[in-house]
Design an enzyme around this catalytic site. Structure first.
Site, PDB file in Angstrom:
ATOM      1  N   ASP A 212      28.340  33.749  31.556  1.00  0.00           N
ATOM      2  CA  ASP A 212      27.204  33.793  32.505  1.00  0.00           C
ATOM      3  C   ASP A 212      26.983  35.241  32.946  1.00  0.00           C
ATOM      4  O   ASP A 212      27.804  36.114  32.674  1.00  0.00           O
ATOM      5  CB  ASP A 212      27.529  32.939  33.740  1.00  0.00           C
ATOM      6  CG  ASP A 212      28.858  33.352  34.359  1.00  0.00           C
ATOM      7  OD1 ASP A 212      29.883  32.761  33.983  1.00  0.00           O
ATOM      8  OD2 ASP A 212      28.888  34.301  35.171  1.00  0.00           O
ATOM      9  N   ASP A 214      26.941  36.111  36.142  1.00  0.00           N
ATOM     10  CA  ASP A 214      27.330  36.060  37.552  1.00  0.00           C
ATOM     11  C   ASP A 214      26.079  35.772  38.393  1.00  0.00           C
ATOM     12  O   ASP A 214      25.392  34.793  38.094  1.00  0.00           O
ATOM     13  CB  ASP A 214      28.066  37.353  37.950  1.00  0.00           C
ATOM     14  CG  ASP A 214      28.899  37.151  39.198  1.00  0.00           C
ATOM     15  OD1 ASP A 214      29.478  36.069  39.354  1.00  0.00           O
ATOM     16  OD2 ASP A 214      28.959  38.057  40.032  1.00  0.00           O
TER      17      ASP A 214
HETATM   18  N1  LIG Z   1      30.764  34.754  37.268  1.00  0.00           N
HETATM   19  C1  LIG Z   1      32.079  34.510  37.294  1.00  0.00           C
HETATM   20  N2  LIG Z   1      32.824  34.960  38.334  1.00  0.00           N
HETATM   21  C2  LIG Z   1      34.152  34.729  38.335  1.00  0.00           C
HETATM   22  N3  LIG Z   1      34.815  34.052  37.393  1.00  0.00           N
HETATM   23  C3  LIG Z   1      34.102  33.594  36.375  1.00  0.00           C
HETATM   24  N4  LIG Z   1      34.479  32.897  35.281  1.00  0.00           N
HETATM   25  C4  LIG Z   1      33.391  32.665  34.533  1.00  0.00           C
HETATM   26  N5  LIG Z   1      32.283  33.205  35.126  1.00  0.00           N
HETATM   27  C5  LIG Z   1      32.713  33.790  36.264  1.00  0.00           C
END
Ligand SMILES: Nc1ncnc2[nH]cnc12
Ligand SMILES: CSC[C@H]1O[C@H](OP(=O)(O)O)[C@H](O)[C@@H]1O
Length: 295
Positions: A212, A214
């Site tokens: 992703d 974030d």
């Molecule tokens: N955006 C994110 N922040 C923290 N841990 C994660 N693991 C997968 N995506 C994450």
């Protein structure tokens, strides 16, 4: 070439990776440690003659949160089963436009912003300071890079992994702060794991699998677990193929790490032998046996 040792490869499977296939002579083994229980039983087996030990970081069924993980027990248990090299597989959020979901990053640095975890095997009764300047093993990184190239998986060599405490995801201000620091990816688990592997004299490397963006990217929604899981399910087979591709590259007997990953304790102990607490030393039998039995 000096003395060589036969490697035993430990694989720590992160979110979405609770098992690996293709191993022979497998057995789930319960390991007791002086630090308490690891996340789960450990799966021992062989791949093309290479000994492998697999540990699902959060336990099968993903029972344990990043804060509650017993990182010391996990690393101690791997050490007790003879593991010499750890490959950590982790889901991460991307902090850079050019690292989209589905991309693999061979991490080479960490910034540790976790704060609610036991971070060392050492302490009162036996103090040690190991170097974390170069927290991952170059040789393992090379093998991972060659394997990702062979599999034609999109990847980047090098990048800083920001370790947050969690379990909540970041605020927008935090995400932007970490971006301004030049970090590449964000996750919740690789520290203190990498620090403890170094203290236990186990070579360590991480493949971070981007799931992703974030919450900073204007064209993407803020991260949610279902989004992470969706990408991970698409990635799980790639991660398993990566494991099969990399293991044969690591199976030859090898000398001690040229950069000192597996001799990190040689000059790290500062407590004088007569001041060391025997009860503490007893707990260090697996992780520091090499140096404690020599002095
Ligand atoms: N955006 C994110 N922040 C923290 N841990 C994660 N693991 C997968 N995506 C994450
Ligand atoms: C399920 S999203 C958050 C979770 O995923 C990552 O875990 P791992 O490094 O074990 O793959 C991240 O660090 C969080 O723990």
């Amino acid at each position: 070439m000096g003395e060589t040792k036969q490697p035993v490869i430990g694989i720590i499977g992160g979110s979405g990776l609770y098992n690996i296939d293709g191993l022979k002579n497998t057995e789930w083994v319960k390991v007791e440690t002086p630090w308490g229980d690891p996340s789960d039983e450990l799966l021992t087996g062989e791949y093309e003659g290479q000994k492998v030990v697999f540990l699902p970081r959060h336990g099968r069924g993903h029972k344990t949160s990043p804060t509650a993980l017993n990182y010391r027990a996990n690393i101690d248990a791997l050490k007790r089963l003879g593991v010499t090299d750890i490959l950590s597989l982790s889901a991460v959020g991307s902090l850079k436009e050019e690292l989209p979901p589905g991309h693999f990053v061979i991490v080479d640095q960490f910034i540790d912003r976790s704060f609610a975890r036991e971070k060392s095997f050492f302490g009162p009764g036996c103090v040690a300071h190991v170097s974390m300047a170069h927290p991952v093993c170059v040789r393992l990184g090379d093998a991972l890079e060659e394997s990702l190239k062979t599999l034609e998986l999109p990847h980047t060599r090098g990048g800083t992994y920001l370790v947050m405490e969690g379990p909540q995801f970041s605020t927008l201000a935090e995400s932007n702060l970490y971006r301004s620091w030049g970090c590449s990816v964000i996750g919740m688990t690789n520290m203190p794991e990498a620090k403890l592997a170094r203290e236990a004299e186990i070579d360590y490397a991480t493949v971070a699998m981007v799931t992703d963006y974030d919450c900073w990217h204007e064209d993407h929604d803020a991260v949610t677990v279902d989004q992470v899981v969706k990408v991970l399910l698409g990635n799980a087979d790639k991660a398993r193929n990566l494991v099969k591709e990399v293991l044969p590259r690591l199976s030859a007997p090898r000398p001690a790490c040229a950069h000192g990953c597996d001799t990190s304790l040689t000059y790290a102990l500062i407590t004088s032998p007569e001041a060391r607490d025997p009860a503490v030393l007893a707990k260090l039998d697996a992780v520091a046996g090499r140096v404690l039995n020599a002095s």
